[in-house]
Structure formats: structure tokens, C-alpha cells
Design a protein around this motif. Sequence first.
Motif, PDB file in Angstrom:
ATOM      1  N   GLY A 622      -0.980  -1.557  13.396  1.00 52.28           N
ATOM      2  CA  GLY A 622      -0.823  -0.415  12.506  1.00 52.28           C
ATOM      3  C   GLY A 622       0.406   0.426  12.818  1.00 52.28           C
ATOM      4  O   GLY A 622       1.048   0.277  13.861  1.00 52.28           O
ATOM      5  N   ARG A 623       0.729   1.328  11.921  1.00 50.87           N
ATOM      6  CA  ARG A 623       1.922   2.144  12.062  1.00 50.87           C
ATOM      7  C   ARG A 623       1.739   3.208  13.140  1.00 50.87           C
ATOM      8  O   ARG A 623       0.650   3.709  13.389  1.00 50.87           O
ATOM      9  N   GLY A 624       2.849   3.542  13.751  1.00 52.39           N
ATOM     10  CA  GLY A 624       2.889   4.593  14.760  1.00 52.39           C
ATOM     11  C   GLY A 624       4.330   5.033  14.945  1.00 52.39           C
ATOM     12  O   GLY A 624       5.145   4.878  14.041  1.00 52.39           O
ATOM     13  N   GLY A 683       3.783  14.495  15.808  1.00 49.46           N
ATOM     14  CA  GLY A 683       3.326  14.362  14.430  1.00 49.46           C
ATOM     15  C   GLY A 683       4.133  15.227  13.491  1.00 49.46           C
ATOM     16  O   GLY A 683       4.157  16.459  13.647  1.00 49.46           O
ATOM     17  N   VAL A 684       4.820  14.621  12.522  1.00 43.34           N
ATOM     18  CA  VAL A 684       5.607  15.376  11.542  1.00 43.34           C
ATOM     19  C   VAL A 684       5.252  14.888  10.143  1.00 43.34           C
ATOM     20  O   VAL A 684       4.813  13.747   9.955  1.00 43.34           O
ATOM     21  N   ARG A 685       5.416  15.772   9.160  1.00 39.67           N
ATOM     22  CA  ARG A 685       5.146  15.460   7.748  1.00 39.67           C
ATOM     23  C   ARG A 685       3.773  14.829   7.548  1.00 39.67           C
ATOM     24  O   ARG A 685       3.608  13.822   6.857  1.00 39.67           O
ATOM     25  N   GLY A 686       2.787  15.407   8.194  1.00 37.33           N
ATOM     26  CA  GLY A 686       1.414  14.956   8.022  1.00 37.33           C
ATOM     27  C   GLY A 686       0.997  13.796   8.888  1.00 37.33           C
ATOM     28  O   GLY A 686      -0.172  13.397   8.870  1.00 37.33           O
ATOM     29  N   ALA A 687       1.937  13.210   9.654  1.00 36.61           N
ATOM     30  CA  ALA A 687       1.577  12.099  10.539  1.00 36.61           C
ATOM     31  C   ALA A 687       0.766  12.620  11.713  1.00 36.61           C
ATOM     32  O   ALA A 687       0.998  13.731  12.199  1.00 36.61           O
ATOM     33  N   PRO A 688      -0.205  11.830  12.196  1.00 36.06           N
ATOM     34  CA  PRO A 688      -1.019  12.295  13.323  1.00 36.06           C
ATOM     35  C   PRO A 688      -0.205  12.289  14.619  1.00 36.06           C
ATOM     36  O   PRO A 688       0.769  11.534  14.755  1.00 36.06           O
ATOM     37  N   PRO A 689      -0.587  13.104  15.594  1.00 35.45           N
ATOM     38  CA  PRO A 689       0.088  13.069  16.905  1.00 35.45           C
ATOM     39  C   PRO A 689      -0.058  11.694  17.539  1.00 35.45           C
ATOM     40  O   PRO A 689      -1.090  11.035  17.411  1.00 35.45           O
ATOM     41  N   ILE A 718      11.688  -3.329  25.894  1.00 36.39           N
ATOM     42  CA  ILE A 718      10.504  -3.345  25.030  1.00 36.39           C
ATOM     43  C   ILE A 718      10.861  -2.543  23.787  1.00 36.39           C
ATOM     44  O   ILE A 718      10.964  -1.311  23.832  1.00 36.39           O
ATOM     45  N   ASN A 719      11.054  -3.243  22.673  1.00 39.38           N
ATOM     46  CA  ASN A 719      11.490  -2.550  21.453  1.00 39.38           C
ATOM     47  C   ASN A 719      11.104  -3.386  20.227  1.00 39.38           C
ATOM     48  O   ASN A 719      11.589  -4.505  20.056  1.00 39.38           O
ATOM     49  N   PRO A 720      10.215  -2.839  19.383  1.00 32.76           N
ATOM     50  CA  PRO A 720       9.634  -1.512  19.541  1.00 32.76           C
ATOM     51  C   PRO A 720       8.342  -1.532  20.358  1.00 32.76           C
ATOM     52  O   PRO A 720       7.602  -2.518  20.331  1.00 32.76           O
ATOM     53  N   LEU A 721       8.128  -0.439  21.043  1.00 36.35           N
ATOM     54  CA  LEU A 721       6.811  -0.134  21.596  1.00 36.35           C
ATOM     55  C   LEU A 721       6.156   0.781  20.580  1.00 36.35           C
ATOM     56  O   LEU A 721       6.598   1.922  20.397  1.00 36.35           O
ATOM     57  N   MET A 722       5.153   0.287  19.901  1.00 34.51           N
ATOM     58  CA  MET A 722       4.505   1.081  18.863  1.00 34.51           C
ATOM     59  C   MET A 722       3.470   2.006  19.513  1.00 34.51           C
ATOM     60  O   MET A 722       2.463   1.542  20.069  1.00 34.51           O
ATOM     61  N   VAL A 723       3.750   3.303  19.450  1.00 26.68           N
ATOM     62  CA  VAL A 723       2.830   4.298  20.006  1.00 26.68           C
ATOM     63  C   VAL A 723       1.911   4.738  18.869  1.00 26.68           C
ATOM     64  O   VAL A 723       2.351   5.404  17.914  1.00 26.68           O
ATOM     65  N   LEU A 724       0.668   4.351  18.959  1.00 30.87           N
ATOM     66  CA  LEU A 724      -0.303   4.584  17.899  1.00 30.87           C
ATOM     67  C   LEU A 724      -0.830   6.016  17.955  1.00 30.87           C
ATOM     68  O   LEU A 724      -0.538   6.760  18.897  1.00 30.87           O
ATOM     69  N   PRO A 725      -1.584   6.437  16.949  1.00 31.73           N
ATOM     70  CA  PRO A 725      -2.140   7.801  16.984  1.00 31.73           C
ATOM     71  C   PRO A 725      -2.966   8.042  18.244  1.00 31.73           C
ATOM     72  O   PRO A 725      -3.481   7.107  18.873  1.00 31.73           O
ATOM     73  N   ARG A 726      -3.076   9.309  18.586  1.00 31.04           N
ATOM     74  CA  ARG A 726      -3.726   9.729  19.826  1.00 31.04           C
ATOM     75  C   ARG A 726      -5.073   9.035  20.018  1.00 31.04           C
ATOM     76  O   ARG A 726      -5.901   8.987  19.117  1.00 31.04           O
TER      77      ARG A 726
END
Length: 740
Positions: A622-624, A683-689, A718-726
Motif C-alpha cells: 500500500g501507499r505510504g 501527514g500532509v493534505r489529509g494523508a495519515p502520519p 534501500i529505495n524506496p523504503l515505503m513507510v506505511l501509516p502509523r
Amino acid sequence: MLGSTHGTFTTDLRARVVACGEPPTTAVHGVTAVAGDRDVSGRPLYAPVPDLDRFFRPESVAVVGASDTEGRPNTGITRQLLAWAERVGARLVPVHPTRTSVFGIDCVPSVGALTEPVDLAVLLVADPLPVVEELAATKVRFAVAFASGFAETGAAGAAAQERLAAAVRRSGLRLLGPNTNLNAFERFREDLEGPAVALITQSGHQGRPVFTLQELGVRLSHWAPTGNEADLETADFLSYFAGRPEVGAIACYVEGLKDGRSFLLAADRAARHGVPVVAVKVGRTETGARTAASHTGKLTGADQVVDAAMRQFGVIRVDGLDQLQDTATLLARARRPVAEGVVVYSISGGTGAHFADLATAAGLDLPALPQAKQDELHQWIPEYLDVANPVDNGGHPVGDWRGRKIIDAILADPSVGVLICPITGPFPPMSDRLAQDLVDAAEATDKLVCVVWGSPVGTEDAYRTTLLGSSRVATFRTFSNCIGAVKAYLDHHRFTTGYRSPFDEAPRTPSPSLRKAQALMRPGRRLSEHAAKQLLRAYGIRVPREQLVTSAAAAVRAAGLVGYPVVMKASGTQLAHKTELGLVKVGLTSASQVRDAYRELTDIARFESVDLDGILVCQMVGRGVEMVVGVTHDELFGPTVTVGLGGVLVEVLNDTAVRVPPFGEREARSMLAELRGRALLDGVRGAPPADVDALVEVVLRVQRMALELDGDLAELDINPLMVLPRGQGAVALDALAVCR
């Protein structure tokens, strides 16, 4: 420039040393060290501390090549050494093969003919190597070699310097130089009191401005001109000065470092003792680095790494010699702050506004004074003037007691730790009375009082006598130097409060991950993405579910096991940028799409002449927030760890922070705070932390890998490292690893 040290500006040095929490040490051959304590990379964890007492205060000095023939360079040097030996109470022995005496003092023909132990041998010869070899049979503890023509001249000179260094190691003595000078044997004023500045320079001329601070009443205790550092180096003097009770701060001019770990260990020792280190470090540009190498033959190192390493261990890096003077002097002499609030007090609203702009932009905290305090100040300052902070007095009272009352009232506020009064030009008698009131108030408070005397003349009595004659007022000539020094002062004390050395907690024994990781290494080769991800998995870094396949049918079976939708990517040891070649397919949701994607990927690889070890069928995550975490090897400091904003624009954004292991969680979090795009993780523009804790954990695990695989791993990306929501973790979607 700060005022004189007649009186005591601060004397909390002993308390700093007692509270430093330094590990127990032992002295061996004049060097204090913790024996056998190394991290998993094999690097030492504590700084050796040479006993340099007899270098700076010898009981006996041998001058090899001494002369009294007028017009010869050695004569002037011999004369200066005679005067210095007399000042420090040392007996001087001239050494010359053909003379019977020099300046009326009996000579000996060679160092081998010395009949008594000598603490220091000064070598006034073009080739010090034979003398050093001869000294091996004596009990001389230290030697100084002035001769040039070594590493600063190129490969042949570097080889000659290594032969000299090897002879020094065999002899057991410690050598300063070659390519050094007489700065260690200057005339230091002994009538000045208070904490002193100790000076280390790789250029004698560059240290001269700091040395002349004595003419303004600033005490200097030592000057170490390290030259080419064939043996004794900047780190040795840092470690030694950090434990000296009279040293309040260490000022350095550094062109290059002999060994990055040694420097950081010395800086760590200074931080443990609470002794500030201020440094000019050459090499911010390619031209500066090249010039430094031709001067002392030293490695300047990658500047981003040098800058981060210094900041990591509390070294305050400045750019100019004027900043070095002002910052080191303030840090040496100012008491520990009782609060971090800064108040600007000015006789001009324009001056106050200008200074406040610059101070706030630099990160100083200018809190508004409480309303009750403002009401109190308005007893003596007209109501129409703003006294919230900056405090505009409209013209300091001259004829009565009100001026002192204003200053005392500001300093009495508990939020105020620093009062700064910028005086852009003399305006007697107002500026004279203001200067005196500031000095009198400073004498009665534990808080820091600073004055900026902006007059270009500098001969005014209020400046030369009143301000510089005070031991309690820090006086500067420019806004920027004052602001920089005050910020460094507050930052230093914040850094050293509760300082915990990362070397104390550095890993000393390998983790169970190491054996798995070493089995994946292929010396001199780049690992495929699949192998690189196995390396990450060995260190507990999460990667997507994936399978490596070599047929379309196997790809379909793998997609079923991984779970749709899937990502398919070509995998090979020479593939660094798959996206640009069209070798990545995203969002595949059916078996037919998987078959078609397999054929397309293999066709592109054949067309591009790319060797594959297979096609990866990967879980689609998923997106992060896309981040990058990496490892590189620096020629000075060894493995370094980088974190930044990732994705396909990583080279364009270049928003990264770097650290030198070892470091802990606090430092890993401070890396994230340095990023310009740090807000994306919140978290910006409604995206979760984002799951910042998971990102920090990945950084720390990568650091462990960098230390344990230091001899095997040249590069990791390591690219990308996808950092998911908290709470959902972080997943390494792609990885590149290069073996050493």
C-alpha cells in the motif's frame, strides 16, 4: 571580541570533569587508554590520551642542529627556544657535531652522546629520519621535526613521511610534525586568569588571530601546531586538552584528518568532560580540499560526512577565523545558562528589529516578556515604546539610576538567560553610560550579557576600557558573530546536558544475523535485488512477499501464492535502474497479465542485453511515504548511514541526512528532523502520519549491518523504503547492494 579575564568569568570546569562519566583508563607508555575495547567493525571505542605534560613543560630540551651564527635560520630558532626554555624552567642542551658551544652553552656532538634523559628533542635538520633512528636508543620522550618536503609534496614525499612514521613507531617516542613550526613555544601571557582557550592548528599563520586574543585579555594555555601529523595528530591534542583543568574551550583549525574514528573519539572525550570544541574545517569546496592536501598532505573527507560527524559529537563548526575567536572565547568563559530565552535591549527600534530578525532566523528564542514585566519596564521607559522583546529604551538614561534599573529588571525575568545589547555606533555620553551600566549589571548576575560594539574605529574608551576591561561581558564587533556564538553556547550546553556516549553502547559482538549475511556476499560484485532483499531480511528489515521465477508458468503460480495484485520486476546483478528500462510492471491483477508481463520483461532484457537471474513476482504494498536508507563507505570515517526522501526523484531532491556509526535512537530521530521534507512523515493534505518508529528501527538495523559488514559491504541503497501509516511498519520495496 570578549573582554579581559581579569577576575573569573566561570570556574565550573572541575564539576564538568567530575560529571563526565568517562570509563576507567590505564596509562601505558605515556598513553591512557581502555585496552582491547573495540566495536564489531574492529574500531576502537575509547580515545588514547597521550601524556603531553613533558612536551609542553619539559625539564630538559635537546636542540639538534643548534646554531649561534648570525644570519642562519637555525640561529633565530635556537634563540627563541632558549628564551622559551628559560620561561618554562627547562634546561637546554645544544647538539651539534662540530661546535663546542652555542650561545655559551656546552654542546654534545650527537643525541647518542646525551648523558642525561631528555624530555624533548627539537630537530633543526633537513632530514629528521636518521636523528629519529638515533633517538631510539635514548630515553627522549618527544621530538619536533620542522622539516618540510613530505606528504604535502606528493607521492614521493608521502613515502618519505611513512618511513619517518615507521621509525617513530619503532623508537617509542612521540613526534610532532614534520612540516610544523615554533608555535608551541610562543610566549604565553601568564598574568591572565580564568578558563583558557587551547589552540590546535595545521597552519601556524591561521592560528595567529586566536593567539593574539591575549592582547584583548583572553587567556590562552597551549598552542599545538600539528603540521603533517606523521605521529601526533589533532585527536591526540584534543584528548589531552579535554582533561586539562585550565582549558575552558578548544579552538581548532583543521585542514584534514589523519583518522576519522580517532577524531570522533577525541571529540567524544571532550563531550564527556563538557569541554566545547570549536573548529574551522577546510574542504567545503573541491578547491579548498585540493589546496589543503598540498599544504599538509591530509585527507579532507566528504564535507557532508565531516559536517554531520562533527555535529553528531558536539564539535561546533564555524567558517571564519573571526568566528573561531569569538565563539571559542565565549564558550570558554561563560557560565552554564540558567534559561534559553534571549532578550535584545537597544537604544534604537531599528537596531532592535534588525537584530531580532537575524537572531530569530538563526534559531534563537526571543520570548515576549510577560505583561507584568513590560509594565515594570514602563516605569522607566515611555509607554509608546515597545518593550515586549526587543526592548526599545528610546535612548539609554544618562543622568541617573534608571538605566541600570532597566537592565536589572530584564535580567531578573526567569525566562531570560541571555541579554544582548547591540550598539551599532558610539554616541557619547549615552553609549558610554550604557556600556558601564551593562558591565555593572553583568558583574551582579549569573546570566550572560553580550554587547555588539559596531563602531569600525574600535578606539573608543567605552569599548577599549569599559567593555574589554570586564571579565563578565562578552563583547563582539558584528551581529553575526554574536548571534553565532550565543547559539553555539546554548546548543553546546543543551548537547552536553545528560550526554551519553554512543561508544559506550556500541555493539562489541556480532549478531546472529552476521552469519546469514556473510553467506550472501559476493566479493567485488553487485547483488541482485532478490539477494539484496535477502540481506535485509537477515537483519530483520521487512521486505514484500516475493518469489524469483524463470518461466511464465512459474510466475503465474507465484502470483497466486503472493496474492494479487502483484508487481513484477526483472532481477539481475547489473540492474541498478530498472524503471528507466521499463523492467517494472505494477498492479497486475490476473494470470493473463502476469504471463504477458513476464514475456515483455524478458524481451526487453534481451533487447537491452541485460543478463537476468529471473523475474521477481512481488506483493504490492500500500501507499505510504517513500524514503531512502543507505550505507556508503567514507575514506576517513568508514561506514556511514544516510536517510532521506526516496523514490525516483531522490537524486533531484537530494534531501538527506547522514551519520557515522555508532549512534542511537535519539540521533536517528534527529536525522529525520534535519530533512526539508520532514513534514511528509507527519501527514500532509489529509494523508495519515507515517510510522516514524518503524523508520527509525530500519535506520538502526541498517547501522548494525553497516558495522558488522564493514569489511564486506561497500554500498547499500534501500529505495524506496515505503513507510506505511502509523502502526503498519515500513517495507523495503527495492534494494541495491555492492560488495567490497
